[in-house]
Design a protein around this motif. Sequence first.
Motif, PDB file in Angstrom:
ATOM      1  N   ALA A   1      -4.941  -9.719  -5.045  1.00 42.20           N
ATOM      2  CA  ALA A   1      -4.033  -9.798  -3.913  1.00 42.20           C
ATOM      3  C   ALA A   1      -4.371 -11.049  -3.128  1.00 42.20           C
ATOM      4  CB  ALA A   1      -4.161  -8.559  -3.026  1.00 42.20           C
ATOM      5  N   ALA A   2      -3.380 -11.647  -2.497  1.00 43.22           N
ATOM      6  CA  ALA A   2      -3.613 -12.876  -1.738  1.00 43.22           C
ATOM      7  C   ALA A   2      -2.638 -12.935  -0.579  1.00 43.22           C
ATOM      8  CB  ALA A   2      -3.452 -14.100  -2.636  1.00 43.22           C
ATOM      9  N   THR A   3      -3.051 -13.613   0.484  1.00 44.19           N
ATOM     10  CA  THR A   3      -2.211 -13.677   1.676  1.00 44.19           C
ATOM     11  C   THR A   3      -2.294 -15.049   2.337  1.00 44.19           C
ATOM     12  OG1 THR A   3      -1.833 -12.721   3.870  1.00 44.19           O
ATOM     13  CG2 THR A   3      -4.096 -12.753   3.081  1.00 44.19           C
ATOM     14  N   PRO A   4      -1.182 -15.512   2.902  1.00 44.99           N
ATOM     15  CA  PRO A   4      -1.215 -16.736   3.698  1.00 44.99           C
ATOM     16  C   PRO A   4      -1.653 -16.483   5.131  1.00 44.99           C
ATOM     17  CG  PRO A   4       1.030 -15.960   3.518  1.00 44.99           C
ATOM     18  CD  PRO A   4       0.200 -15.025   2.699  1.00 44.99           C
ATOM     19  N   ALA A   5      -1.808 -15.216   5.506  1.00 46.33           N
ATOM     20  CA  ALA A   5      -2.158 -14.879   6.888  1.00 46.33           C
ATOM     21  C   ALA A   5      -3.666 -14.939   7.085  1.00 46.33           C
ATOM     22  CB  ALA A   5      -1.634 -13.488   7.227  1.00 46.33           C
ATOM     23  N   SER A   6      -4.092 -15.564   8.149  1.00 48.75           N
ATOM     24  CA  SER A   6      -5.522 -15.674   8.432  1.00 48.75           C
ATOM     25  C   SER A   6      -6.067 -14.464   9.177  1.00 48.75           C
ATOM     26  CB  SER A   6      -5.794 -16.940   9.253  1.00 48.75           C
ATOM     27  OG  SER A   6      -5.025 -16.927  10.447  1.00 48.75           O
ATOM     28  N   ASP A   7      -5.177 -13.611   9.693  1.00 44.00           N
ATOM     29  CA  ASP A   7      -5.621 -12.457  10.477  1.00 44.00           C
ATOM     30  C   ASP A   7      -5.411 -11.134   9.751  1.00 44.00           C
ATOM     31  OD1 ASP A   7      -2.900 -12.514  10.533  1.00 44.00           O
ATOM     32  OD2 ASP A   7      -2.689 -12.142  12.685  1.00 44.00           O
ATOM     33  N   PHE A   8      -5.166 -11.181   8.441  1.00 34.54           N
ATOM     34  CA  PHE A   8      -4.993  -9.968   7.656  1.00 34.54           C
ATOM     35  C   PHE A   8      -6.140  -9.865   6.667  1.00 34.54           C
ATOM     36  CE2 PHE A   8      -2.839  -7.820   3.910  1.00 34.54           C
ATOM     37  CZ  PHE A   8      -2.900  -6.548   4.467  1.00 34.54           C
ATOM     38  N   ASP A   9      -6.922  -8.790   6.754  1.00 30.61           N
ATOM     39  CA  ASP A   9      -8.086  -8.606   5.884  1.00 30.61           C
ATOM     40  C   ASP A   9      -7.614  -8.046   4.544  1.00 30.61           C
ATOM     41  OD1 ASP A   9     -10.482  -8.037   4.657  1.00 30.61           O
ATOM     42  OD2 ASP A   9     -11.468  -7.370   6.509  1.00 30.61           O
ATOM     43  N   ILE A  10      -7.272  -8.929   3.643  1.00 30.54           N
ATOM     44  CA  ILE A  10      -6.731  -8.519   2.355  1.00 30.54           C
ATOM     45  C   ILE A  10      -7.782  -7.807   1.510  1.00 30.54           C
ATOM     46  CG2 ILE A  10      -7.232 -10.700   1.174  1.00 30.54           C
ATOM     47  CD1 ILE A  10      -4.000  -8.666   0.762  1.00 30.54           C
ATOM     48  N   THR A  11      -9.042  -8.210   1.664  1.00 32.62           N
ATOM     49  CA  THR A  11     -10.121  -7.573   0.907  1.00 32.62           C
ATOM     50  C   THR A  11     -10.285  -6.120   1.325  1.00 32.62           C
ATOM     51  OG1 THR A  11     -11.275  -9.684   0.657  1.00 32.62           O
ATOM     52  CG2 THR A  11     -12.571  -7.682   0.327  1.00 32.62           C
ATOM     53  N   LEU A  12     -10.278  -5.873   2.630  1.00 37.22           N
ATOM     54  CA  LEU A  12     -10.414  -4.513   3.129  1.00 37.22           C
ATOM     55  C   LEU A  12      -9.232  -3.654   2.675  1.00 37.22           C
ATOM     56  CD1 LEU A  12     -11.895  -2.445   4.870  1.00 37.22           C
ATOM     57  CD2 LEU A  12     -10.602  -3.315   6.851  1.00 37.22           C
ATOM     58  N   ALA A  13      -8.047  -4.215   2.705  1.00 40.31           N
ATOM     59  CA  ALA A  13      -6.857  -3.469   2.284  1.00 40.31           C
ATOM     60  C   ALA A  13      -6.955  -3.055   0.821  1.00 40.31           C
ATOM     61  CB  ALA A  13      -5.616  -4.316   2.527  1.00 40.31           C
ATOM     62  N   LEU A  14      -7.376  -3.981  -0.043  1.00 39.27           N
ATOM     63  CA  LEU A  14      -7.502  -3.654  -1.462  1.00 39.27           C
ATOM     64  C   LEU A  14      -8.637  -2.663  -1.680  1.00 39.27           C
ATOM     65  CD1 LEU A  14      -6.542  -4.109  -4.348  1.00 39.27           C
ATOM     66  CD2 LEU A  14      -8.088  -6.072  -4.494  1.00 39.27           C
ATOM     67  N   GLU A  15      -9.727  -2.847  -0.968  1.00 38.84           N
ATOM     68  CA  GLU A  15     -10.875  -1.949  -1.109  1.00 38.84           C
ATOM     69  C   GLU A  15     -10.488  -0.510  -0.752  1.00 38.84           C
ATOM     70  OE1 GLU A  15     -15.594  -2.004   0.129  1.00 38.84           O
ATOM     71  OE2 GLU A  15     -14.124  -2.845   1.532  1.00 38.84           O
ATOM     72  N   ARG A  16      -9.751  -0.365   0.327  1.00 38.68           N
ATOM     73  CA  ARG A  16      -9.327   0.979   0.734  1.00 38.68           C
ATOM     74  C   ARG A  16      -8.430   1.633  -0.309  1.00 38.68           C
ATOM     75  NH1 ARG A  16      -7.912  -0.154   7.135  1.00 38.68           N
ATOM     76  NH2 ARG A  16     -10.056   0.126   7.934  1.00 38.68           N
ATOM     77  N   SER A  17      -7.503   0.849  -0.858  1.00 36.22           N
ATOM     78  CA  SER A  17      -6.590   1.425  -1.848  1.00 36.22           C
ATOM     79  C   SER A  17      -7.339   1.845  -3.107  1.00 36.22           C
ATOM     80  CB  SER A  17      -5.482   0.428  -2.194  1.00 36.22           C
ATOM     81  OG  SER A  17      -6.001  -0.700  -2.863  1.00 36.22           O
ATOM     82  N   LEU A  18      -8.362   1.084  -3.503  1.00 31.93           N
ATOM     83  CA  LEU A  18      -9.141   1.436  -4.686  1.00 31.93           C
ATOM     84  C   LEU A  18     -10.016   2.659  -4.412  1.00 31.93           C
ATOM     85  CD1 LEU A  18     -10.151  -2.089  -6.028  1.00 31.93           C
ATOM     86  CD2 LEU A  18      -8.247  -0.627  -6.738  1.00 31.93           C
ATOM     87  N   GLY A  19     -10.506   2.775  -3.183  1.00 34.40           N
ATOM     88  CA  GLY A  19     -11.254   3.975  -2.818  1.00 34.40           C
ATOM     89  C   GLY A  19     -10.396   5.221  -2.908  1.00 34.40           C
ATOM     90  N   GLU A  20      -9.164   5.115  -2.437  1.00 36.87           N
ATOM     91  CA  GLU A  20      -8.231   6.243  -2.537  1.00 36.87           C
ATOM     92  C   GLU A  20      -7.925   6.567  -3.998  1.00 36.87           C
ATOM     93  OE1 GLU A  20      -4.931   4.864  -0.318  1.00 36.87           O
ATOM     94  OE2 GLU A  20      -5.900   5.088   1.647  1.00 36.87           O
ATOM     95  N   ALA A  21      -7.803   5.515  -4.817  1.00 37.92           N
ATOM     96  CA  ALA A  21      -7.526   5.728  -6.243  1.00 37.92           C
ATOM     97  C   ALA A  21      -8.696   6.416  -6.933  1.00 37.92           C
ATOM     98  CB  ALA A  21      -7.226   4.387  -6.920  1.00 37.92           C
ATOM     99  N   LEU A  22      -9.907   6.081  -6.515  1.00 32.47           N
ATOM    100  CA  LEU A  22     -11.092   6.718  -7.079  1.00 32.47           C
ATOM    101  C   LEU A  22     -11.108   8.203  -6.738  1.00 32.47           C
ATOM    102  CD1 LEU A  22     -13.759   6.164  -8.626  1.00 32.47           C
ATOM    103  CD2 LEU A  22     -14.854   5.785  -6.410  1.00 32.47           C
ATOM    104  N   GLU A  23     -10.788   8.527  -5.485  1.00 31.40           N
ATOM    105  CA  GLU A  23     -10.741   9.922  -5.062  1.00 31.40           C
ATOM    106  C   GLU A  23      -9.624  10.681  -5.769  1.00 31.40           C
ATOM    107  OE1 GLU A  23     -10.383  10.128  -0.859  1.00 31.40           O
ATOM    108  OE2 GLU A  23     -12.328   9.192  -0.454  1.00 31.40           O
ATOM    109  N   ALA A  24      -8.526  10.004  -6.067  1.00 35.99           N
ATOM    110  CA  ALA A  24      -7.392  10.647  -6.735  1.00 35.99           C
ATOM    111  C   ALA A  24      -7.583  10.756  -8.245  1.00 35.99           C
ATOM    112  CB  ALA A  24      -6.111   9.867  -6.436  1.00 35.99           C
ATOM    113  N   GLY A  25      -8.673  10.198  -8.766  1.00 35.93           N
ATOM    114  CA  GLY A  25      -8.935  10.272 -10.193  1.00 35.93           C
ATOM    115  C   GLY A  25      -8.149   9.278 -11.030  1.00 35.93           C
TER     116      GLY A  25
END
Length: 478
Positions: free
Chosen positions: A295-319
Amino acid sequence: MAVSDTPSDEQIAHFQKAATDLLGAKGFLIAPDMLAPHVKDWRGIFLGRACGLALPANTAEAASLVKLCREYRVSIVPQGGNTGLSGAATPDQSGRSVIVNMRRMNRIRSVDIANDTIMVEAGCILADIQNAANEADRFFPLSLAAEGSCQIGGNLSTNAGGINVLKYGNARDLTLGLEVVLPDGSVLDDLDTLRKDNTGYDLKQLFIGAEGTLGLITAATLKLFPALRARATALVALAGIDAAPKLLTRCRAATADQLISFELLPRFGLELAQRHFSARNPLETAADWCLLIEAATPASDFDITLALERSLGEALEAGEIADGLLAESETQRRELWRLREAMVEAQPREGAGIKHDIAVPVAAIPDFVRSAGAALAALDPTLRPLIFGHVGDGNLHFNILQPVGIEAAAFQSRTTEINLIVHDKVAAHRGSISAEHGIGQLRRAELARLKSPVALAAMRQIKHTLDPDNLFNPGKVI
């Protein structure tokens, strides 16, 4: 020209002299050693003959050359960087064609920051366009393995895709206008920079993806985008291939639709990367399927890493995933992408391959992979499928590698029966037999077999209307 209306040897000799007079000794080449790299395709599957290699330096020369070809009934094979995978830029065996390579038309004509456009000539190397965009603090997203040598004219002629299609679209989606020499030698100047123009047919779309059969692209106006300020890259082990479409939906939503790549990597491919290039899979969990996600963003105030990390954490919990790794540095990010690259580069070291460039609806990917794999295993369990690609847009490279202990020629003699199995499964899932590599010579028979007769008739009518003499790239596509 009609197919049977071919020029004589004497006419070819006159044409060669006239073309030399027009383009100069450096602009028209006939020496065999100069022609040799241009009469065969990148993979060495197709080999043809040509009466010359034309290198126009500007649009006026290109237009005059086309008129000269019409006069002498010499057919034209447009060619960019000659990196194509379907034989569209390779002449036939007649020796009555001229290859028109665009490498001398390589200027970047303008960069318009306010309009976010770049106007380039057809011979511009893709990487040079990317660099020009970077220098203007902009991003040109078309990216593929051959970007250091492929030319934008070829990219447009094949409607190239690559790794960023999920977010930005194919070459077709990145183009605002074209300049094209038509088969009668006239120049269609449609280099618009407009985002909206509803004044009739969108003519540029006829030539994008036409593989040089309708005219010669000489320049293009392309879209630019804001420079990317941050990237987040992850490698995950899927619990099963059925989880891939679910994870795609989850990650797109969590990252505010900032996913640019979503690449499927099979266990077999990662093993090849390790075997031939020592490119190691860093995940502890062995899985049949992995995904390389960026994922990539032109915005300097959007934490793209945190957003992807959270989604992968949810995916891990969902199996949906069994393991994952988020790159913590640019070096680690490059190492993850190296896995993808090494897997592709390892294929020739394993022997011959029968390759397919297919697309099916994203939701149909799991069922397609299972059904096509089962059909091939029923045919011959020694076949080695290597299935990878841009799962985010439904484009899979469904390749079959040479079985161990079988000679390459014997394996490749089975191309037709293997193609029938794979392509019939594609058709059953309402897919396409060519997602980004084109038809060229390689898939022409399969296109005729599987494409709608109504669509084929319309394509032939367009071809005949624009090119009634069959001057441009005869024997390709249709």
